[in-house]
Motif scaffolding. Structure first.
Motif, PDB file in Angstrom:
ATOM      1  N   UNK A  71       0.800  -1.227   0.000  1.00 48.44           N
ATOM      2  CA  UNK A  71       0.000   0.000   0.000  1.00 48.44           C
ATOM      3  C   UNK A  71       0.836   1.282   0.000  1.00 48.44           C
ATOM      4  N   UNK A  72       2.163   1.167  -0.113  1.00 49.39           N
ATOM      5  CA  UNK A  72       3.021   2.352  -0.057  1.00 49.39           C
ATOM      6  C   UNK A  72       3.982   2.414  -1.233  1.00 49.39           C
ATOM      7  N   UNK A  73       4.636   3.551  -1.339  1.00 51.74           N
ATOM      8  CA  UNK A  73       5.663   3.783  -2.370  1.00 51.74           C
ATOM      9  C   UNK A  73       6.971   4.105  -1.674  1.00 51.74           C
ATOM     10  N   UNK A  74       8.059   3.626  -2.250  1.00 54.33           N
ATOM     11  CA  UNK A  74       9.374   3.813  -1.653  1.00 54.33           C
ATOM     12  C   UNK A  74      10.369   4.251  -2.711  1.00 54.33           C
ATOM     13  N   UNK A  75      11.116   5.302  -2.421  1.00 54.92           N
ATOM     14  CA  UNK A  75      12.184   5.715  -3.324  1.00 54.92           C
ATOM     15  C   UNK A  75      13.381   4.783  -3.162  1.00 54.92           C
ATOM     16  N   UNK A  76      13.637   4.376  -1.920  1.00 57.75           N
ATOM     17  CA  UNK A  76      14.834   3.582  -1.626  1.00 57.75           C
ATOM     18  C   UNK A  76      14.490   2.250  -0.980  1.00 57.75           C
ATOM     19  N   UNK A  77      15.216   1.235  -1.365  1.00 59.71           N
ATOM     20  CA  UNK A  77      15.096  -0.084  -0.759  1.00 59.71           C
ATOM     21  C   UNK A  77      15.468  -0.022   0.722  1.00 59.71           C
ATOM     22  N   UNK A  78      16.410   0.840   1.066  1.00 58.90           N
ATOM     23  CA  UNK A  78      16.814   1.009   2.465  1.00 58.90           C
ATOM     24  C   UNK A  78      15.638   1.479   3.326  1.00 58.90           C
ATOM     25  N   UNK A  79      14.861   2.409   2.816  1.00 61.71           N
ATOM     26  CA  UNK A  79      13.713   2.927   3.571  1.00 61.71           C
ATOM     27  C   UNK A  79      12.653   1.845   3.757  1.00 61.71           C
ATOM     28  N   UNK A  80      12.360   1.113   2.691  1.00 62.71           N
ATOM     29  CA  UNK A  80      11.378   0.040   2.792  1.00 62.71           C
ATOM     30  C   UNK A  80      11.831  -1.003   3.820  1.00 62.71           C
ATOM     31  N   UNK A  81      13.101  -1.352   3.795  1.00 64.02           N
ATOM     32  CA  UNK A  81      13.631  -2.339   4.730  1.00 64.02           C
ATOM     33  C   UNK A  81      13.503  -1.842   6.161  1.00 64.02           C
ATOM     34  N   UNK A  82      13.792  -0.567   6.413  1.00 64.57           N
ATOM     35  CA  UNK A  82      13.671   0.001   7.762  1.00 64.57           C
ATOM     36  C   UNK A  82      12.229  -0.015   8.241  1.00 64.57           C
ATOM     37  N   UNK A  83      11.300   0.300   7.358  1.00 60.18           N
ATOM     38  CA  UNK A  83       9.883   0.310   7.728  1.00 60.18           C
ATOM     39  C   UNK A  83       9.396  -1.101   8.067  1.00 60.18           C
ATOM     40  N   UNK A  84       9.797  -2.090   7.281  1.00 60.75           N
ATOM     41  CA  UNK A  84       9.408  -3.476   7.552  1.00 60.75           C
ATOM     42  C   UNK A  84      10.039  -3.956   8.859  1.00 60.75           C
ATOM     43  N   UNK A  85      11.276  -3.558   9.116  1.00 64.59           N
ATOM     44  CA  UNK A  85      11.927  -3.911  10.380  1.00 64.59           C
ATOM     45  C   UNK A  85      11.138  -3.338  11.563  1.00 64.59           C
ATOM     46  N   UNK A  86      10.634  -2.136  11.424  1.00 67.16           N
ATOM     47  CA  UNK A  86       9.802  -1.539  12.467  1.00 67.16           C
ATOM     48  C   UNK A  86       8.553  -2.351  12.735  1.00 67.16           C
ATOM     49  N   UNK A  87       7.929  -2.860  11.692  1.00 65.70           N
ATOM     50  CA  UNK A  87       6.740  -3.709  11.847  1.00 65.70           C
ATOM     51  C   UNK A  87       7.126  -5.009  12.557  1.00 65.70           C
ATOM     52  N   UNK A  88       8.252  -5.578  12.186  1.00 66.94           N
ATOM     53  CA  UNK A  88       8.713  -6.830  12.805  1.00 66.94           C
ATOM     54  C   UNK A  88       9.003  -6.650  14.288  1.00 66.94           C
ATOM     55  N   UNK A  89       9.464  -5.465  14.682  1.00 70.26           N
ATOM     56  CA  UNK A  89       9.820  -5.202  16.077  1.00 70.26           C
ATOM     57  C   UNK A  89       8.634  -4.719  16.917  1.00 70.26           C
ATOM     58  N   UNK A  90       7.468  -4.467  16.317  1.00 71.40           N
ATOM     59  CA  UNK A  90       6.315  -3.950  17.060  1.00 71.40           C
ATOM     60  C   UNK A  90       5.908  -4.811  18.253  1.00 71.40           C
ATOM     61  N   UNK A  91       5.753  -6.120  18.091  1.00 71.65           N
ATOM     62  CA  UNK A  91       5.349  -6.914  19.265  1.00 71.65           C
ATOM     63  C   UNK A  91       6.442  -6.887  20.340  1.00 71.65           C
ATOM     64  N   UNK A  92       6.053  -6.598  21.558  1.00 72.42           N
ATOM     65  CA  UNK A  92       7.027  -6.517  22.654  1.00 72.42           C
ATOM     66  C   UNK A  92       7.752  -7.834  22.879  1.00 72.42           C
ATOM     67  N   UNK A  93       7.160  -8.943  22.482  1.00 74.95           N
ATOM     68  CA  UNK A  93       7.790 -10.255  22.668  1.00 74.95           C
ATOM     69  C   UNK A  93       9.024 -10.439  21.784  1.00 74.95           C
ATOM     70  N   UNK A  94       9.117  -9.670  20.700  1.00 74.69           N
ATOM     71  CA  UNK A  94      10.258  -9.812  19.788  1.00 74.69           C
ATOM     72  C   UNK A  94      11.494  -9.201  20.443  1.00 74.69           C
ATOM     73  N   UNK A  95      12.504 -10.038  20.619  1.00 73.21           N
ATOM     74  CA  UNK A  95      13.757  -9.593  21.226  1.00 73.21           C
ATOM     75  C   UNK A  95      14.696  -9.009  20.189  1.00 73.21           C
ATOM     76  N   UNK A  96      14.699  -9.599  19.011  1.00 70.06           N
ATOM     77  CA  UNK A  96      15.501  -9.078  17.914  1.00 70.06           C
ATOM     78  C   UNK A  96      14.892  -9.504  16.587  1.00 70.06           C
TER      79      UNK A  96
END
Length: 124
Positions: A71-96
């Motif tokens: 649902x989004x647009x990204x100029x850089x692969x780096x930005x998309x990767x950072x945003x997905x990493x943020x989603x992966x880290x959302x649950x407090x149970x995720x340690x890394x």
């Protein structure tokens, strides 16, 4: 004393289509990306209780990644990767977590180009 039992969950080769890049054809046309995610969490209670409620819900994480990327647009692969990493880290149970996103055929003579980022709970 209870032992911590960390579990690693891998979401492998999640194939999505999104807008990524800066060239006109990239801005105007969806492209394939391949997302790989590694999640580490304390699975001690899930192992002990054999209870789905104590386990990390990787299905919800995957659905959130799919919706966000498609649902989004990204100029850089780096930005998309950072945003997905943020989603992966959302649950407090995720340690890394670690996220690698491939952009197939981004370079001539290459299968793909990828960016990998990682994060760990408690690190800034």
């Amino acid at each position: 004393m209870a032992r911590t039992r960390t579990a690693t969950i891998r979401i492998k080769n999640l194939r999505l289509r999104t807008y990524v890049g800066i060239k006109e054809e990239e801005v105007n046309n969806r492209q394939d990306v391949v997302v790989n995610v590694r999640l580490v969490y304390d699975a001690g209670r899930a192992i002990q209780d054999n209870d789905i409620e104590a386990a990390l819900n990787y299905r919800t994480i995957t659905k959130n990644i799919i919706a966000y990327v498609e649902d989004n647009r990204f100029a850089l692969l780096e930005r998309m990767t950072r945003e997905v990493l943020g989603i992966a880290m959302e649950p407090q149970a995720v340690l890394e977590a670690e996220v690698e996103i491939d952009k197939p055929h981004a370079l001539r003579f290459s299968d793909s180009v990828s960016v990998t980022l990682s994060d760990r709970r408690g690190e800034d």
